[in-house]
Write a protein that holds these residues in place. Sequence first.
Motif, PDB file in Angstrom:
ATOM      1  N   TYR A  36     -16.768  -2.384  -4.424  1.00  0.00           N
ATOM      2  CA  TYR A  36     -17.198  -3.682  -3.896  1.00  0.00           C
ATOM      3  C   TYR A  36     -18.412  -3.567  -2.976  1.00  0.00           C
ATOM      4  O   TYR A  36     -19.066  -4.575  -2.685  1.00  0.00           O
ATOM      5  CB  TYR A  36     -16.050  -4.354  -3.146  1.00  0.00           C
ATOM      6  CG  TYR A  36     -14.912  -4.824  -4.036  1.00  0.00           C
ATOM      7  CD1 TYR A  36     -15.088  -5.013  -5.401  1.00  0.00           C
ATOM      8  CD2 TYR A  36     -13.652  -5.084  -3.499  1.00  0.00           C
ATOM      9  CE1 TYR A  36     -14.053  -5.447  -6.213  1.00  0.00           C
ATOM     10  CE2 TYR A  36     -12.607  -5.523  -4.296  1.00  0.00           C
ATOM     11  CZ  TYR A  36     -12.810  -5.702  -5.653  1.00  0.00           C
ATOM     12  OH  TYR A  36     -11.771  -6.129  -6.449  1.00  0.00           O
ATOM     13  N   ASP A  56      -4.631  -4.050  -3.231  1.00  0.00           N
ATOM     14  CA  ASP A  56      -5.781  -4.885  -3.629  1.00  0.00           C
ATOM     15  C   ASP A  56      -7.111  -4.136  -3.685  1.00  0.00           C
ATOM     16  O   ASP A  56      -8.093  -4.672  -4.203  1.00  0.00           O
ATOM     17  CB  ASP A  56      -5.962  -6.095  -2.700  1.00  0.00           C
ATOM     18  CG  ASP A  56      -4.774  -7.044  -2.729  1.00  0.00           C
ATOM     19  OD1 ASP A  56      -4.143  -7.166  -3.798  1.00  0.00           O
ATOM     20  OD2 ASP A  56      -4.469  -7.646  -1.679  1.00  0.00           O
ATOM     21  N   TYR A  57      -7.161  -2.908  -3.158  1.00  0.00           N
ATOM     22  CA  TYR A  57      -8.455  -2.246  -3.008  1.00  0.00           C
ATOM     23  C   TYR A  57      -8.579  -0.941  -3.786  1.00  0.00           C
ATOM     24  O   TYR A  57      -9.468  -0.141  -3.508  1.00  0.00           O
ATOM     25  CB  TYR A  57      -8.747  -1.992  -1.524  1.00  0.00           C
ATOM     26  CG  TYR A  57      -8.963  -3.251  -0.714  1.00  0.00           C
ATOM     27  CD1 TYR A  57      -9.491  -4.401  -1.305  1.00  0.00           C
ATOM     28  CD2 TYR A  57      -8.640  -3.287   0.635  1.00  0.00           C
ATOM     29  CE1 TYR A  57      -9.689  -5.547  -0.564  1.00  0.00           C
ATOM     30  CE2 TYR A  57      -8.844  -4.440   1.386  1.00  0.00           C
ATOM     31  CZ  TYR A  57      -9.371  -5.571   0.774  1.00  0.00           C
ATOM     32  OH  TYR A  57      -9.571  -6.712   1.508  1.00  0.00           O
ATOM     33  N   GLU A  58      -7.708  -0.715  -4.755  1.00  0.00           N
ATOM     34  CA  GLU A  58      -7.802   0.489  -5.568  1.00  0.00           C
ATOM     35  C   GLU A  58      -7.104   0.262  -6.900  1.00  0.00           C
ATOM     36  O   GLU A  58      -6.113  -0.458  -6.972  1.00  0.00           O
ATOM     37  CB  GLU A  58      -7.141   1.679  -4.854  1.00  0.00           C
ATOM     38  CG  GLU A  58      -7.258   2.986  -5.626  1.00  0.00           C
ATOM     39  CD  GLU A  58      -5.972   3.796  -5.572  1.00  0.00           C
ATOM     40  OE1 GLU A  58      -5.952   4.798  -4.858  1.00  0.00           O
ATOM     41  OE2 GLU A  58      -4.994   3.423  -6.258  1.00  0.00           O
ATOM     42  N   LYS A  66     -12.526  -0.891  -2.357  1.00  0.00           N
ATOM     43  CA  LYS A  66     -13.009  -1.094  -0.992  1.00  0.00           C
ATOM     44  C   LYS A  66     -12.486   0.048  -0.132  1.00  0.00           C
ATOM     45  O   LYS A  66     -11.306   0.398  -0.214  1.00  0.00           O
ATOM     46  CB  LYS A  66     -12.532  -2.433  -0.432  1.00  0.00           C
ATOM     47  CG  LYS A  66     -13.064  -2.749   0.961  1.00  0.00           C
ATOM     48  CD  LYS A  66     -12.601  -4.128   1.422  1.00  0.00           C
ATOM     49  CE  LYS A  66     -13.126  -4.443   2.824  1.00  0.00           C
ATOM     50  NZ  LYS A  66     -12.666  -5.777   3.291  1.00  0.00           N
ATOM     51  N   SER A 103       0.840  -1.193   0.000  1.00  0.00           N
ATOM     52  CA  SER A 103       0.000   0.000   0.000  1.00  0.00           C
ATOM     53  C   SER A 103       0.879   1.248   0.000  1.00  0.00           C
ATOM     54  O   SER A 103       1.961   1.257   0.596  1.00  0.00           O
ATOM     55  CB  SER A 103      -0.904   0.016   1.232  1.00  0.00           C
ATOM     56  OG  SER A 103      -1.787  -1.086   1.233  1.00  0.00           O
ATOM     57  N   GLU A 145     -11.831   1.623   3.619  1.00  0.00           N
ATOM     58  CA  GLU A 145     -11.678   1.356   5.037  1.00  0.00           C
ATOM     59  C   GLU A 145     -11.226   2.644   5.732  1.00  0.00           C
ATOM     60  O   GLU A 145     -10.029   2.915   5.845  1.00  0.00           O
ATOM     61  CB  GLU A 145     -10.653   0.235   5.264  1.00  0.00           C
ATOM     62  CG  GLU A 145     -11.074  -1.087   4.631  1.00  0.00           C
ATOM     63  CD  GLU A 145     -10.012  -2.167   4.731  1.00  0.00           C
ATOM     64  OE1 GLU A 145     -10.381  -3.325   5.026  1.00  0.00           O
ATOM     65  OE2 GLU A 145      -8.829  -1.848   4.513  1.00  0.00           O
ATOM     66  N   GLY A 204     -16.505   2.487  -1.962  1.00  0.00           N
ATOM     67  CA  GLY A 204     -15.748   1.633  -2.867  1.00  0.00           C
ATOM     68  C   GLY A 204     -16.687   0.775  -3.700  1.00  0.00           C
ATOM     69  O   GLY A 204     -17.828   0.497  -3.304  1.00  0.00           O
TER      70      GLY A 204
END
Length: 247
Positions: free
Chosen positions: A189, A68-70, A161, A27, A163, A187
């Motif tokens: 998802y 993994d989330y962008e 996603k 990240s 957070e 996000g």
Amino acid sequence: MAIDEAIMQLREKVGYDTLRLYMWSPSGVSLGRSQSVEKSVYIDKIKELGFKLVRRPTGGGALLHPEDYEITYSIVLSLEHKVSKMSVDESAAEIAKGILYALQTLGESANIKGLGDKEKHPLCYLRSGSSDIVINGRKISGSAQVRDSKALLQHGTLLLKFEPEVWLKVIRAPGVNEEFLRSRVTGLYEYMDVNIDQIIEAMIMGFSKALNEKVFYSSLTSTEIKLANELYKRKYSNEKWNMLGLY
């Protein structure tokens, strides 16, 4: 960041515009070109979590790019492109239609927020901008742009996603709590079960439509790779640039 700047600097030589899509590992936290490190992020927490800090060549506020989330996109256009002849606000919104069309292809309704205001919050996703893509009033994509005598470069993101608790650990956001941040940012998802390949394909189609460009797939040229390596060594791995914005 070095690759994106290399593509921008060499746009005239390669003779075509470029869409680059990538994800971050590990990240990362990126700063806008003119941001103060001390006022924008928590350096100790970034290091503790094993994240990487880098300063972008584009403007805007601080961003967390969660592994993994962008998906991050970079668009490099010739100054002769009709979009490059627009104002920064207008061109940013025109380019961001690529995300809008991608979401529509995936079956999700979204809209572009419109021209931004003058609020300059340290956390980029709390800033309003002409290129904001929102779903149900919550931001899912933003962007920042830079131009020089050679080309236009626009960076943007598509959150998969969100957070808020992690974002608030690394980015300074005075007076903002998790609940408020969650009410403003989302996000993909959260709305659909879709895989990365489907999202990437939709983004390619979306940007092709937004910019009226034909698509072909290619690798970086040897010249782009050489320049990117030079920029990485001299600039983007240098604390003077990342911490102070000096180069």
